[in-house]
Design a protein around this motif. Structure first.
Motif, PDB file in Angstrom:
ATOM      1  N   ASN A 216      34.511  50.899  41.531  1.00 51.13           N
ATOM      2  CA  ASN A 216      35.549  49.893  41.731  1.00 51.13           C
ATOM      3  C   ASN A 216      34.990  48.646  42.411  1.00 51.13           C
ATOM      4  O   ASN A 216      34.717  48.655  43.607  1.00 51.13           O
ATOM      5  CB  ASN A 216      36.686  50.486  42.560  1.00 51.13           C
ATOM      6  N   ILE A 217      34.828  47.573  41.646  1.00 51.46           N
ATOM      7  CA  ILE A 217      34.334  46.318  42.219  1.00 51.46           C
ATOM      8  C   ILE A 217      35.486  45.419  42.666  1.00 51.46           C
ATOM      9  O   ILE A 217      35.256  44.310  43.153  1.00 51.46           O
ATOM     10  CB  ILE A 217      33.448  45.557  41.213  1.00 51.46           C
ATOM     11  N   HIS A 218      36.726  45.898  42.527  1.00 51.01           N
ATOM     12  CA  HIS A 218      37.902  45.090  42.871  1.00 51.01           C
ATOM     13  C   HIS A 218      38.575  45.581  44.150  1.00 51.01           C
ATOM     14  O   HIS A 218      39.761  45.336  44.366  1.00 51.01           O
ATOM     15  CB  HIS A 218      38.901  45.098  41.715  1.00 51.01           C
ATOM     16  N   THR A 219      37.836  46.280  44.979  1.00 53.72           N
ATOM     17  CA  THR A 219      38.365  46.745  46.251  1.00 53.72           C
ATOM     18  C   THR A 219      37.532  46.120  47.369  1.00 53.72           C
ATOM     19  O   THR A 219      36.643  45.306  47.111  1.00 53.72           O
ATOM     20  CB  THR A 219      38.335  48.292  46.314  1.00 53.72           C
ATOM     21  N   LYS A 221      34.742  45.332  50.028  1.00 52.96           N
ATOM     22  CA  LYS A 221      33.301  45.457  49.821  1.00 52.96           C
ATOM     23  C   LYS A 221      32.764  46.785  50.326  1.00 52.96           C
ATOM     24  O   LYS A 221      31.899  47.403  49.686  1.00 52.96           O
ATOM     25  CB  LYS A 221      32.580  44.301  50.512  1.00 52.96           C
ATOM     26  N   ARG A 224      33.262  49.969  47.749  1.00 54.86           N
ATOM     27  CA  ARG A 224      32.982  49.790  46.320  1.00 54.86           C
ATOM     28  C   ARG A 224      32.133  50.873  45.674  1.00 54.86           C
ATOM     29  O   ARG A 224      31.730  50.744  44.524  1.00 54.86           O
ATOM     30  CB  ARG A 224      32.362  48.411  46.086  1.00 54.86           C
ATOM     31  N   VAL A 228      35.824  54.902  39.365  1.00 62.80           N
ATOM     32  CA  VAL A 228      37.050  54.575  38.636  1.00 62.80           C
ATOM     33  C   VAL A 228      37.279  55.713  37.643  1.00 62.80           C
ATOM     34  O   VAL A 228      36.822  55.668  36.509  1.00 62.80           O
ATOM     35  CB  VAL A 228      36.938  53.222  37.917  1.00 62.80           C
ATOM     36  N   ARG A 281      40.439  56.514  48.176  1.00 64.03           N
ATOM     37  CA  ARG A 281      40.471  55.113  47.749  1.00 64.03           C
ATOM     38  C   ARG A 281      41.462  54.346  48.601  1.00 64.03           C
ATOM     39  O   ARG A 281      42.242  54.927  49.354  1.00 64.03           O
ATOM     40  CB  ARG A 281      40.854  55.001  46.270  1.00 64.03           C
ATOM     41  N   HIS A 397      38.647  48.922  28.473  1.00 68.69           N
ATOM     42  CA  HIS A 397      37.534  48.020  28.164  1.00 68.69           C
ATOM     43  C   HIS A 397      37.658  47.439  26.754  1.00 68.69           C
ATOM     44  O   HIS A 397      36.691  47.442  25.989  1.00 68.69           O
ATOM     45  CB  HIS A 397      36.209  48.772  28.308  1.00 68.69           C
TER      46      HIS A 397
END
Length: 491
Positions: A216-219, A221, A224, A228, A281, A397
């Motif tokens: 997860n790059i949208h949480t 730093k 991460r 997912v 998470r 995706h």
């Protein structure tokens, strides 16, 4: 100003001498490297070098194709993307021509996949230069940027359209009949923290390993490393599934590809129940989230409540949120409605059951969460029952960038007899190796003999380690820290 059609890529056949695998080894193997031509591009002859790694495990260094692609300059649409509707492309084209440059509008089609229809898109591009003329593309890009346009220099081999390559891949075959070890998964030192593949492989004494699924790059730093999708390590669910998303289920020396759904419920001793929305998470307000000692970070510090549970399900403490998970314990965290439920039904000294179900959607039954069970979430389904079946939309995706454009890929597949194939296709190295798009990745795995296959994380995350050595060439120039790993273990 005039407009001209841009031709993306030139085709040229090439022949490379194949190196024969010793006959005795080939006769004994249940999973064999194909003798047919490389399946991508102009179907060139493959150069391969085989190394025997351990009993039942062979590593192939595979090369095919040659470089004939060059460079162009892509002018981005108003929304910052490199492709869009005809109307957006025409407006962008007019903006370029207003600077005095000659531009072209290129039509392309994002191919249809199993769960997403084809999509017509348009790009605006300036110039076409050979591979050795990169400097001219850079100079044009600089002029356009000074004119206020958003641009990028594109190598045409990355487009996903016609190409001659080249390709450089590493293929690890694990023969179900001869392999005497087992498979496993690792999240490194913690769920929240990312770690290099070689570090995870070394710690667990793995013979070989590849990077796992997307993280997860949208949480935040510091969080991460979180996968997912589903993650199970030694029978412990450490990340919940994205419902229906592809995964590889590992038990002992068996591997199978399926889709998973997780259902987790907290059941108080007074019979009250509450769904647990996630594991390890960041929590969304109103959710009940479970944290295990593997999390490696503090629970959310926002308003709410934490309930600390011991190994027997006894509520050890009710505390303010924002603290670490004690060793050997679990923590239920809730805010809003979920916090109210915790305060009403999980008093200190009470017991709570965490009912965890991981359902194999292909078999229609729950997995047994025993210590020999490991799960690594995939990114996209590629091959099912021997046929190409790309589930890009279901797996999140279905963009042009993911379906059509070429990137480094990490792939996992199983054969009809249960053997496992792990592969990396390096990319983002113009003139050396172009990577693959989803369609090509599926073709490649079918060529290798996979009847089921999935795409794992790729791009700069793509890595393969064999005997503590990174055997591919990561596109970042060095290993990237990743969320999890699939391990091939000696026992």
């Amino acid at each position: 100003m005039s407009r001209r059609t841009l031709v993306a890529g030139l085709a040229m056949a090439t022949t490379i001498t194949g190196l024969a695998v010793p006959g005795a080894a080939a006769e004994q193997a249940a999973v064999k490297f194909p003798s047919s031509k490389f399946p991508l591009g102009t179907r060139s002859v493959t150069t391969k070098t085989m190394t025997s790694v351990a009993s039942g495990i062979d590593l192939y260094d595979v090369r095919a194709g040659s470089s004939t692609d060059g460079y162009t300059v892509t002018v981005l649409m108003p929304n910052g993307r490199d492709a869009g509707t005809r109307e957006a492309a025409e407006a962008t084209l007019a903006a370029v021509e207003a600077t005095g440059e000659v531009a072209s509008m290129q039509r392309l089609v994002r191919p249809q996949v199993a769960d997403a229809a084809e999509q017509e898109l348009f790009m605006v591009r300036v110039g076409l230069w050979s591979f050795k003329q990169r400097a001219k593309a850079d100079a044009t890009a600089k002029r356009l940027k000074k004119a206020g346009l958003k641009i990028k220099v594109d190598y045409l081999g990355d487009d996903g359209l016609k190409t001659t390559g080249p390709w450089h891949a590493q293929v690890l075959t694990i023969d179900a009949r001869a392999f005497r070890g087992s498979y496993g998964a690792s999240l490194g030192t913690s769920v929240a923290k990312r770690e290099t593949l070689s570090s995870m492989a070394r710690r667990d004494g793995a013979i070989a390993a590849v990077n796992g699924g997307f993280f997860n790059i949208h949480t935040a730093k510091e969080l991460r490393g979180e996968p997912v999708g589903a993650s199970v390590v030694a029978g412990r669910l450490l990340s919940e599934a994205v419902p229906g998303r592809s995964a590889i289920v590992l038990r002992g020396r068996t591997a199978r590809i399926t889709e998973l759904r997780t259902t987790i419920t907290a059941i108080s001793q007074d019979g009250a129940k509450h769904p647990i929305a996630g594991v390890n998470r960041a929590a969304v307000p109103g959710e009940l989230v479970l944290y295990t000692e593997e999390y490696g970070a503090k629970t959310p510090a926002a308003d709410g409540a934490d309930v600390v549970i011991d190994a027997n399900g006894r509520v050890e403490a009710v505390r303010a949120p924002g603290a670490a998970v004690p060793k050997g314990k679990r923590v239920l965290h809730g805010a809003g409605e979920a916090a109210m439920w915790l305060n009403e039904h999980l008093w200190q000294g009470w017991t709570v059951k965490i009912d965890t179900k991981v359902r194999d959607l292909r078999k229609g039954r729950n997995l047994q969460l025993t210590p020999d069970l490991h799960v690594v979430a995939g990114g996209v389904g590629l091959v099912r029952n021997g046929r190409t079946q790309i589930t890009a939309r279901r797996d999140g995706h279905d963009s042009l960038n993911m379906i059509l454009r070429r990137h480094p890929r990490t792939l996992a597949g199983t054969t009809r007899d249960g053997s496992l194939i792990l592969a990396t296709i390096d990319g983002r190295r113009p003139g050396v190796t172009v990577g693959a798009n989803f369609i090509e990745a599926a073709q490649f795995m079918r060529w290798l003999g996979a009847t089921q296959a999935i795409n794992l994380d790729g791009g700069g995350s793509t890595a393969m380690v064999v005997k503590n050595k990174v055997v591919n060439q990561p596109s970042d120039g060095r290993e990237r820290a990743v969320g999890d790993a699939l391990l091939v273990l000696p026992r």
